[in-house]
Design an enzyme around this catalytic site. Structure first.
Site, PDB file in Angstrom:
ATOM      1  N   HIS A  47       0.780  -1.219   0.004  1.00 49.70           N
ATOM      2  CA  HIS A  47      -0.023   0.118   0.110  1.00 49.70           C
ATOM      3  C   HIS A  47       0.819   1.139   0.010  1.00 49.70           C
ATOM      4  CE1 HIS A  47      -3.025   2.781   1.892  1.00 49.70           C
ATOM      5  NE2 HIS A  47      -3.770   2.043   1.398  1.00 49.70           N
TER       6      HIS A  47
ATOM      7  N   ASP B 281       2.834  -4.070   8.118  1.00 53.22           N
ATOM      8  CA  ASP B 281       1.642  -3.559   7.987  1.00 53.22           C
ATOM      9  C   ASP B 281       0.321  -4.511   8.225  1.00 53.22           C
ATOM     10  OD1 ASP B 281      -0.876  -2.463   6.819  1.00 53.22           O
ATOM     11  OD2 ASP B 281      -0.035  -1.943   5.019  1.00 53.22           O
TER      12      ASP B 281
ATOM     13  N   GLN C  14      -4.898  -5.209   6.839  1.00 53.20           N
ATOM     14  CA  GLN C  14      -5.521  -6.417   6.477  1.00 53.20           C
ATOM     15  C   GLN C  14      -5.771  -7.721   7.097  1.00 53.20           C
ATOM     16  OE1 GLN C  14      -7.934  -5.522   4.085  1.00 53.20           O
ATOM     17  NE2 GLN C  14      -7.251  -3.382   3.654  1.00 53.20           N
TER      18      GLN C  14
ATOM     19  N   LYS D  98     -11.031  -0.692  10.007  1.00 52.81           N
ATOM     20  CA  LYS D  98     -11.315  -1.941   9.211  1.00 52.81           C
ATOM     21  C   LYS D  98     -11.673  -3.337  10.036  1.00 52.81           C
ATOM     22  CE  LYS D  98      -7.799  -0.448   6.033  1.00 52.81           C
ATOM     23  NZ  LYS D  98      -8.498  -0.239   4.643  1.00 52.81           N
TER      24      LYS D  98
ATOM     25  N   CYS E  23      -4.686   2.555  -3.931  1.00 58.26           N
ATOM     26  CA  CYS E  23      -3.507   2.861  -3.258  1.00 58.26           C
ATOM     27  C   CYS E  23      -2.193   1.951  -3.336  1.00 58.26           C
ATOM     28  CB  CYS E  23      -3.509   3.289  -1.608  1.00 58.26           C
ATOM     29  SG  CYS E  23      -4.768   4.620  -1.157  1.00 58.26           S
TER      30      CYS E  23
END
Length: 406
Positions: free
Chosen positions: A121, A198, A201, A224, A361
């Site tokens: 991302h 990261d 997700q 999220k 993104c």
């Protein structure tokens, strides 16, 4: 896991869009919020709204207890060793930027390397581009396999003793690839590098234990994972956080302020300058309670089943290309030959179906895929196979419409 009962806790799902029942397939962008989270935030503002840490009155004490209680919930949720390692931020982007601005600029020098992947991302690319520019370091990319996965042999070849930072997403927001973060961390540490993960997700969808992964930093967002917007978390190993300087200065994060010099509070508060995101943290704590009650294993199993069903059904549409590996997280990214993804999303919206269209993104990944944009359907604990059937039916209509028009 009773999805029908769970859906009753998400009031936004009980509506029509353009005269059709809402089919929300955009949870990778932001998830919907269950009643326990909405009520926790509402209760804070109705019953004990106050600033934290500074007040000795009853409301201030209740607010502080709830805010710090949320920090403990986060610690437990991701398996951190101490609440000193849990820093509240505005989200994943802010958390990664904090690491880049504080740890990166202090520890990376000319001739050093920062290693990332093509699938990252933008929030896990641009901060490292800036560190490389400011320090003279080299930015390197781990190559991808044709299906969008990473081979550990390629990681071994890319990461060298000159590598100081390896930054990688746990789960791709485009491909659905689940990266072997634990093994990548082992390779990085063998070469003396730190690992920044990261987790935007991954955290909402599967069990995460940062100590088992042995990552050095881990970032994720509340919105999220059924929580509110504007709240996120940076986990960092205590020994590294202790070495790092704050990047925001002001109230809350100070120990002593003199005319010409100041000192900082201990962890984690030295990184939380100003009035913190109190309601957001309380909402995130309620979201964690909710997800733990449902069960992360159940959520992961449900999403895997939905993803596999979606792959099978979408494969029946001629001219539809799916990107990413067969074994994936709960999302599917695709294109229809001759139809722009924005047109696909517009037609689907007319059918009450919400998907995401664009570069997500991830422009370097779009270039790697040799496309300018894609459409993405992403799933969460409240989605059903019937909604995937609705998506497939609407995509067939979309294909027929544009075949007729053009």
């Amino acid at each position: 896991m009773n999805v029908k009962e769970l859906r009753q806790l998400f009031p936004i799902l009980d509506q029509q869009v353009n005269g059709k029942p809402l089919v929300y397939l955009d949870s990778a962008a932001t998830s919907q919020k269950p009643l326990p989270v909405i009520e926790a935030i509402d209760n804070y503002y109705r019953q004990y709204n106050s600033n934290v840490h500074r007040g000795v009155h009853t409301l201030g004490t209740k607010a502080t207890d709830a805010y710090e209680g949320a920090r403990e919930k986060v610690r437990r949720f991701i398996g951190a060793a101490s609440t000193e390692e849990i820093i509240f931020t505005r989200g994943t982007t802010t958390a990664i930027n904090l690491v880049a601005a504080s740890y990166g600029r202090a520890n990376v020098r000319e001739g050093d390397e920062i290693v990332i992947t093509y699938m990252e991302h933008h929030s896990n690319i641009i901060p490292w581009q800036q560190v490389a520019k400011q320090t003279g370091a080299t930015l390197k990319y781990i190559p991808l396999q044709p299906d969008g996965t990473i081979r550990l042999e390629d990681v071994e070849q890319t990461v060298t003793p000159n590598t100081k930072i390896v930054a990688i997403m746990y789960v791709s927001n485009v491909l659905g690839t689940i990266n072997p973060v634990k093994e990548i961390a082992q390779i990085a540490h063998k070469n003396g590098a730190v690992v920044v993960v990261d987790g935007a997700q991954s955290t909402p969808h599967m069990k995460v234990n940062v100590q088992e992964l042995d990552c050095d930093f881990y970032a994720f967002s509340g919105h999220k994972m059924c929580g509110p917007t504007g709240i996120g978390v940076l986990y960092g190993k205590k020994r590294l956080l202790e070495q790092m300087e704050p990047v925001e200065f002001g109230g809350e994060m100070i120990d002593f302020v003199g005319l010409y010099e100041s000192t900082w509070k201990e962890l984690p508060w030295k990184f939380e300058g100003g009035t913190p995101i109190i309601a957001g943290a309380i909402g995130l704590g309620a979201a964690i309670d909710f997800l733990e009650q449902v069960g992360l294993d159940h959520i992961a199993e449900h999403e895997h089943r939905l993803a596999q069903y979606a792959l099978e059904q979408l494969a029946t549409i001629d001219g539809l290309t799916i990107y990413g590996p067969k074994e994936r997280a709960g999302l599917v990214t695709f294109n229809i030959d001759g139809v722009h993804p924005h047109d696909v999303a517009t037609v689907l919206d007319a059918e009450g179906i919400a998907v995401r269209a664009g570069h997500h993104c991830a422009q370097p990944l779009m270039k790697w895929l040799n496309v300018t944009a894609t459409a993405r359907a992403s799933f969460y604990l409240y989605n059903t196979e019937e909604e995937i059937d609705a998506l497939v039916s609407a995509l067939k209509k979309t294909k027929e419409y544009f075949s007729y028009v053009f």
